[in-house]
Design a protein around this motif. Structure first.
Motif, PDB file in Angstrom:
ATOM      1  N   ARG A 257       0.833  -1.210   0.000  1.00 60.08           N
ATOM      2  CA  ARG A 257       0.000   0.000   0.000  1.00 60.08           C
ATOM      3  C   ARG A 257       0.862   1.254   0.000  1.00 60.08           C
ATOM      4  O   ARG A 257       0.588   2.204  -0.745  1.00 60.08           O
ATOM      5  N   ARG A 258       1.906   1.240   0.808  1.00 59.58           N
ATOM      6  CA  ARG A 258       2.754   2.424   0.872  1.00 59.58           C
ATOM      7  C   ARG A 258       3.541   2.623  -0.421  1.00 59.58           C
ATOM      8  O   ARG A 258       3.724   3.751  -0.876  1.00 59.58           O
ATOM      9  N   LEU A 259       3.986   1.527  -1.027  1.00 62.90           N
ATOM     10  CA  LEU A 259       4.699   1.650  -2.301  1.00 62.90           C
ATOM     11  C   LEU A 259       3.771   2.154  -3.399  1.00 62.90           C
ATOM     12  O   LEU A 259       4.180   2.946  -4.260  1.00 62.90           O
ATOM     13  N   ALA A 260       2.513   1.694  -3.356  1.00 65.26           N
ATOM     14  CA  ALA A 260       1.541   2.156  -4.338  1.00 65.26           C
ATOM     15  C   ALA A 260       1.265   3.642  -4.159  1.00 65.26           C
ATOM     16  O   ALA A 260       1.110   4.390  -5.131  1.00 65.26           O
ATOM     17  N   GLU A 261       1.195   4.094  -2.898  1.00 64.18           N
ATOM     18  CA  GLU A 261       0.978   5.511  -2.633  1.00 64.18           C
ATOM     19  C   GLU A 261       2.117   6.346  -3.195  1.00 64.18           C
ATOM     20  O   GLU A 261       1.907   7.426  -3.758  1.00 64.18           O
ATOM     21  N   GLU A 262       3.355   5.825  -3.063  1.00 61.35           N
ATOM     22  CA  GLU A 262       4.507   6.561  -3.565  1.00 61.35           C
ATOM     23  C   GLU A 262       4.433   6.720  -5.087  1.00 61.35           C
ATOM     24  O   GLU A 262       4.700   7.792  -5.635  1.00 61.35           O
ATOM     25  N   LYS A 263       4.034   5.650  -5.765  1.00 62.44           N
ATOM     26  CA  LYS A 263       3.958   5.694  -7.230  1.00 62.44           C
ATOM     27  C   LYS A 263       2.852   6.623  -7.708  1.00 62.44           C
ATOM     28  O   LYS A 263       2.980   7.314  -8.709  1.00 62.44           O
ATOM     29  N   GLN A 264       1.723   6.620  -6.959  1.00 62.21           N
ATOM     30  CA  GLN A 264       0.554   7.376  -7.400  1.00 62.21           C
ATOM     31  C   GLN A 264       0.647   8.861  -7.051  1.00 62.21           C
ATOM     32  O   GLN A 264       0.268   9.723  -7.846  1.00 62.21           O
ATOM     33  N   THR A 265       1.121   9.140  -5.864  1.00 61.19           N
ATOM     34  CA  THR A 265       1.056  10.525  -5.388  1.00 61.19           C
ATOM     35  C   THR A 265       2.396  11.097  -4.958  1.00 61.19           C
ATOM     36  O   THR A 265       2.464  12.263  -4.573  1.00 61.19           O
TER      37      THR A 265
END
Length: 277
Positions: A257-265
Motif C-alpha cells: 500500500r505504501r509503495l503504491a501511494e509513492e507511485k501514485q502521489t
C-alpha cells in the motif's frame, strides 16, 4: 428530587448509608445533646446524620470540616484515623509536622501533600506506598531521582512521569514494563536506542513511534509484528522494497500500500518519513 419547599434546588443524596441511623466510630448511636458542637448545630453548621465530626462516615466528617475549617486544628490528635486524615486537609500547616510520624498511612500521606517540600524528604522511605506516592508527586531534582530506586513500581511510575526527558535514562532498565513504556514516550531522542531492544514488545512499539531513520530501519525487522507494523508505517519509501517478502500478510499488504501511494502521489505532504518530525 429537589426539595423545593426548603429552597434547595440540588438533588439530595439519599443513598442508603446517608439515611441510616448515625453511629460514631465506636458504634454508639449519636446524640446531639451534650455535644461540644451544640452551638454549631443551632447555627446549621452541624447536622446529625449529615454534617458531623463525631460520625463514623468519612463523608459526613469531611462536610463538617468544609463548613467549619477553623475547627480542624482541634482534631489532629483524634483517636479515629478518618478524623485525623480529614482534619489534615483543613488544619494549619504549622500544626502538621506533629503528624509526620502518625501511625496511619493516610494521615502521613495527607501531611506529605501539604507540608513544604523541604520537610517531607524524610518520608521517601515511608513503609507505605501511599505516602511515598504523595512524596513522589511533590519532590523534584536529585531527591526525586533517588526515588527511581523505590521498590514499588507505581511509585517509580509517578517519578518518571515527573522527570525531565534527559533524566529518564536512569529508568530505561526498570523491571516494570509500565514504567519503561512511559520512559519510551518521554525520553530524550538521543537515549531512545537504549530501549530498541527492550524485552517488552509494547515498549519497542512506542520506540517505533518516535525513532528516527536508522533506528526505525532496525525496528522494521523486529520479531514482533506490532513493532514492525508501526515502524513500516513511518519508514522512508526507499527502504520499503526490502520488506515486501515479510512472513506476515498484513505487513506485506502495508508495504504494498505504501509503495503504491509513492507511485501514485509521491510523498504525501506532511508525512513523517522516519525523521522524527
Amino acid at each position: 428530587m429537589p426539595d423545593h419547599a426548603s429552597g434547595d434546588d440540588q438533588p439530595r443524596d439519599i443513598s442508603a448509608w446517608e439515611t441510616a441511623e448515625p453511629h460514631d466510630w465506636l458504634g454508639h448511636k449519636l446524640q446531639c445533646q451534650g455535644c461540644r458542637h451544640e452551638q454549631l448545630h443551632r447555627d446549621g453548621r452541624c447536622r446529625r446524620g449529615r454534617v458531623c465530626v463525631r460520625d463514623a462516615r468519612a463523608r459526613r466528617i469531611e462536610r463538617f470540616f468544609r463548613e467549619n475549617p477553623s475547627g480542624a486544628n482541634d482534631y489532629l490528635d483524634h483517636p479515629y484515623f478518618e478524623v485525623r486524615t480529614l482534619a489534615v486537609r483543613f488544619a494549619s500547616v504549622f500544626r502538621l509536622p506533629a503528624l509526620i510520624n502518625d501511625p496511619d498511612a493516610e494521615v502521613r500521606a495527607g501531611v506529605a501533600l501539604r507540608l513544604p517540600v523541604a520537610r517531607i524528604e524524610a518520608l521517601v522511605n515511608d513503609p507505605d506506598r501511599r505516602v511515598r506516592i504523595a512524596v513522589a508527586s511533590r519532590l523534584g531534582g536529585k531527591a526525586l531521582m533517588k526515588m527511581l530506586a523505590d521498590e514499588d513500581w507505581f511509585v517509580r511510575l509517578i517519578v518518571v512521569r515527573r522527570l525531565s526527558a534527559s533524566c529518564l535514562v536512569g529508568a530505561v532498565h526498570d523491571p516494570e514494563p509500565d514504567v519503561r513504556r512511559w520512559v519510551a514516550r518521554g525520553i530524550d531522542l538521543k537515549y531512545l536506542p537504549a530501549l530498541a531492544s527492550d524485552p517488552e514488545p509494547t515498549v519497542r512499539q512506542i520506540v517505533a513511534t518516535r525513532a528516527q531513520e536508522g533506528l526505525l530501519h532496525q525496528l522494521a525487522h523486529d520479531p514482533d509484528i506490532r513493532v514492525r507494523f508501526t515502524s513500516i508505517e513511518r519508514l522512508p519509501y526507499p527502504m520499503l522494497a526490502a520488506l515486501e517478502n515479510d512472513e506476515e500478510k498484513i505487513i506485506r499488504d502495508l508495504v504494498a500500500r505504501r509503495l503504491a501511494e509513492e507511485k501514485q502521489t509521491g510523498h504525501p505532504e506532511g508525512e513523517d518519513h522516519g525523521i522524527g518530525t
